[in-house]
Design an enzyme around this catalytic site. Structure first.
Site, mmCIF file in Angstrom:
data_model
loop_
_atom_site.group_PDB
_atom_site.id
_atom_site.type_symbol
_atom_site.label_atom_id
_atom_site.label_comp_id
_atom_site.label_asym_id
_atom_site.label_seq_id
_atom_site.Cartn_x
_atom_site.Cartn_y
_atom_site.Cartn_z
ATOM 1 N N LYS A 2 12.307 7.513 13.362
ATOM 2 C CA LYS A 2 12.655 8.287 12.072
ATOM 3 C C LYS A 2 14.155 8.823 12.072
ATOM 4 C CE LYS A 2 9.562 6.478 9.619
ATOM 5 N NZ LYS A 2 9.696 5.447 8.531
ATOM 6 N N SER A 31 11.595 10.194 7.756
ATOM 7 C CA SER A 31 10.484 11.265 7.723
ATOM 8 C C SER A 31 10.906 12.827 8.242
ATOM 9 C CB SER A 31 9.289 10.839 8.668
ATOM 10 O OG SER A 31 8.343 11.713 8.898
ATOM 11 N N VAL A 83 9.094 -7.092 9.191
ATOM 12 C CA VAL A 83 10.515 -6.636 9.218
ATOM 13 C C VAL A 83 11.118 -6.896 10.719
ATOM 14 C CG1 VAL A 83 10.169 -5.368 7.078
ATOM 15 C CG2 VAL A 83 9.692 -4.120 9.188
ATOM 16 N N ARG A 116 0.776 -1.176 -0.056
ATOM 17 C CA ARG A 116 0.027 0.140 -0.188
ATOM 18 C C ARG A 116 0.668 1.320 0.045
ATOM 19 N NH1 ARG A 116 -2.114 0.693 4.819
ATOM 20 N NH2 ARG A 116 -1.080 -1.017 5.895
ATOM 21 N N TYR A 155 7.619 7.604 17.220
ATOM 22 C CA TYR A 155 7.762 7.750 15.594
ATOM 23 C C TYR A 155 8.953 8.865 15.331
ATOM 24 C CZ TYR A 155 6.489 8.391 10.782
ATOM 25 O OH TYR A 155 6.562 8.440 9.451
HETATM 26 P P1 NAP Z 1 1.194 2.844 4.775
HETATM 27 O O1 NAP Z 1 -0.001 3.479 3.792
HETATM 28 O O2 NAP Z 1 0.247 2.611 6.232
HETATM 29 O O3 NAP Z 1 1.721 1.572 4.328
HETATM 30 C C1 NAP Z 1 2.645 0.885 5.484
HETATM 31 C C2 NAP Z 1 3.114 -0.288 4.571
HETATM 32 O O4 NAP Z 1 4.056 -0.957 5.454
HETATM 33 C C3 NAP Z 1 2.133 -1.398 4.154
HETATM 34 O O5 NAP Z 1 2.509 -1.830 2.998
HETATM 35 C C4 NAP Z 1 2.162 -2.368 5.465
HETATM 36 O O6 NAP Z 1 1.797 -3.944 4.944
HETATM 37 C C5 NAP Z 1 3.546 -2.285 5.708
HETATM 38 N N1 NAP Z 1 4.108 -2.673 7.063
HETATM 39 C C6 NAP Z 1 3.605 -2.139 8.299
HETATM 40 N N2 NAP Z 1 4.293 -2.925 9.237
HETATM 41 C C7 NAP Z 1 4.945 -3.990 8.578
HETATM 42 C C8 NAP Z 1 5.985 -4.785 9.335
HETATM 43 N N3 NAP Z 1 6.117 -5.102 10.404
HETATM 44 N N4 NAP Z 1 6.521 -5.855 8.451
HETATM 45 C C9 NAP Z 1 6.466 -5.623 6.918
HETATM 46 N N5 NAP Z 1 5.563 -4.596 6.273
HETATM 47 C C10 NAP Z 1 4.836 -3.660 7.193
HETATM 48 O O7 NAP Z 1 2.299 3.858 5.031
HETATM 49 P P2 NAP Z 1 2.793 4.843 4.181
HETATM 50 O O8 NAP Z 1 2.318 6.162 4.430
HETATM 51 O O9 NAP Z 1 2.826 4.389 2.644
HETATM 52 O O10 NAP Z 1 4.524 5.038 4.837
HETATM 53 C C11 NAP Z 1 5.434 4.410 3.956
HETATM 54 C C12 NAP Z 1 6.610 4.880 4.759
HETATM 55 O O11 NAP Z 1 6.861 6.055 4.700
HETATM 56 C C13 NAP Z 1 6.428 4.508 6.170
HETATM 57 O O12 NAP Z 1 8.053 4.130 6.762
HETATM 58 C C14 NAP Z 1 6.199 5.904 6.886
HETATM 59 O O13 NAP Z 1 6.815 6.406 8.055
HETATM 60 C C15 NAP Z 1 7.054 6.861 6.115
HETATM 61 N N6 NAP Z 1 6.580 8.095 5.767
HETATM 62 C C16 NAP Z 1 4.916 8.475 5.585
HETATM 63 C C17 NAP Z 1 4.604 9.724 5.744
HETATM 64 C C18 NAP Z 1 2.961 9.993 5.139
HETATM 65 O O14 NAP Z 1 2.715 11.041 5.607
HETATM 66 N N7 NAP Z 1 2.229 8.939 4.796
HETATM 67 C C19 NAP Z 1 5.256 10.837 5.938
HETATM 68 C C20 NAP Z 1 6.926 10.387 6.003
HETATM 69 C C21 NAP Z 1 7.173 9.198 5.927
HETATM 70 P P3 NAP Z 1 0.188 -4.268 5.242
HETATM 71 O O15 NAP Z 1 -0.548 -3.470 4.087
HETATM 72 O O16 NAP Z 1 0.563 -5.803 5.084
HETATM 73 O O17 NAP Z 1 -0.254 -3.680 6.606
#
Ligand code: NAP
Length: 248
Positions: free
Chosen positions: A160, A143, A65, A16, A156
């Site tokens: 990060k 992040s 992970v 996702r 968090y």
């Molecule tokens: P998301 O939509 O919540 O998706 C999270 C993804 O990580 C999913 O594919 C989930 O798998 C997987 N995941 C969660 N826990 C896991 C584990 N223990 N082992 C393997 N896979 C795992 O998150 P996102 O917004 O795309 O974020 C992706 C990255 O970007 C993260 O590191 C987040 O901290 C960083 N980030 C996000 C934002 C933001 O605003 N969205 C901003 C800065 C940084 P499932 O689908 O199976 O649950």
């Protein structure tokens, strides 16, 4: 010179959000993809099928992970299938937002285990396969919150910030093998993660972003793709992609 078709990328958390966009972007450059996820069997199977239908080389592997034995199996399975890993994107991440007063020890441990120890676990397992190649690219998704902090996000933010420090140290250790390591610091990105934030808080955050909008996952994916295919001389960096919300 390797063609993209011969490159293999392992992207954690790619069922996702940002990870999915990275998988789609790298695959569009002909790179073979290992999708990783923890819960979303249907999303991973659907994406995998869609990519396969588009002629992409793809394998989905369910693995936590934070769990070293599952990571070991995931990396072994990847190498068995594709022979090598050229690109590692440590993207899997979670939030459990509470003020320190309300944050339980298990809330702390869960976030650190996935967001920081998870990056270490996968990197440690992948490096012995990457080093003999004499090249490689590791991109860790940090992040802006790891740079600025935020109320209710101490776990968090600490995870990060840790990813940034880990990436810089790792870059220095593996540069001699031709491997680059960088951290990317996105601002706020339109994914499920942002859906956990109340709407009124999101409105206030948006007003603080100079570009007045959240990022699209595809915008982060393009930066990852650039680093993976054209960033040969970029290493040890923390690269901001945040709409101007932090300029440090
Ligand atoms: P998301 O939509 O919540 O998706 C999270 C993804 O990580 C999913 O594919 C989930 O798998 C997987 N995941 C969660 N826990 C896991 C584990 N223990 N082992 C393997 N896979 C795992 O998150 P996102 O917004 O795309 O974020 C992706 C990255 O970007 C993260 O590191 C987040 O901290 C960083 N980030 C996000 C934002 C933001 O605003 N969205 C901003 C800065 C940084 P499932 O689908 O199976 O649950």
């Amino acid at each position: 010179m390797k063609t993209n078709r011969e490159l293999t990328a392992l992207i954690t958390g790619s069922s996702r959000g940002i990870g999915k966009a990275i998988a789609v972007e790298l695959a569009s450059y002909g790179i073979s993809i290992i999708l990783n996820y923890i819960d979303s069997d249907d999303e991973a199977a659907g994406l995998s099928q869609e990519m396969h239908n588009n002629g992409r080389n793809v394998l989905a592997i369910k693995a936590d992970v934070a769990d070293r034995s599952q990571v070991k199996l995931m990396v072994a399975r990847t190498v068995e299938e594709f022979g090598k890993i050229d690109i590692l994107v440590n993207n899997a991440g979670i939030t459990l937002d509470k003020t320190i007063k309300n944050l339980s020890y298990s809330d702390w441990d869960s976030v650190l285990s996935v967001n920081l120890t998870g990056v270490f676990n996968v990197t440690k397992e992948v490096l012995p396969h990457m080093i003999p190649l004499g090249r490689g690219c590791i991109i860790n998704i940090s992040s802006v919150i790891g740079q600025t902090g935020a109320v209710g996000q101490s776990n968090y933010s600490a995870s990060k910030a840790g990813v940034i420090g880990f990436s810089k140290s790792c870059a220095l250790e593996v540069a001699r093998y031709g491997i680059t390591v960088n951290a990317i610091c996105p601002g706020y990105v339109e994914t499920d993660m942002l859906k956990a934030v109340p709407a009124d808080v999101l409105d206030k955050i948006k007003q603080r972003i100079p570009l007045r909008r959240f990022a699209r996952p595809e915008e982060i994916a393009k930066l990852v793709r650039f680093l993976a295919t054209d960033g040969d001389y970029i290493t040890g960096q923390c690269i901001n992609i945040n709409g101007g919300v932090f300029t440090g």
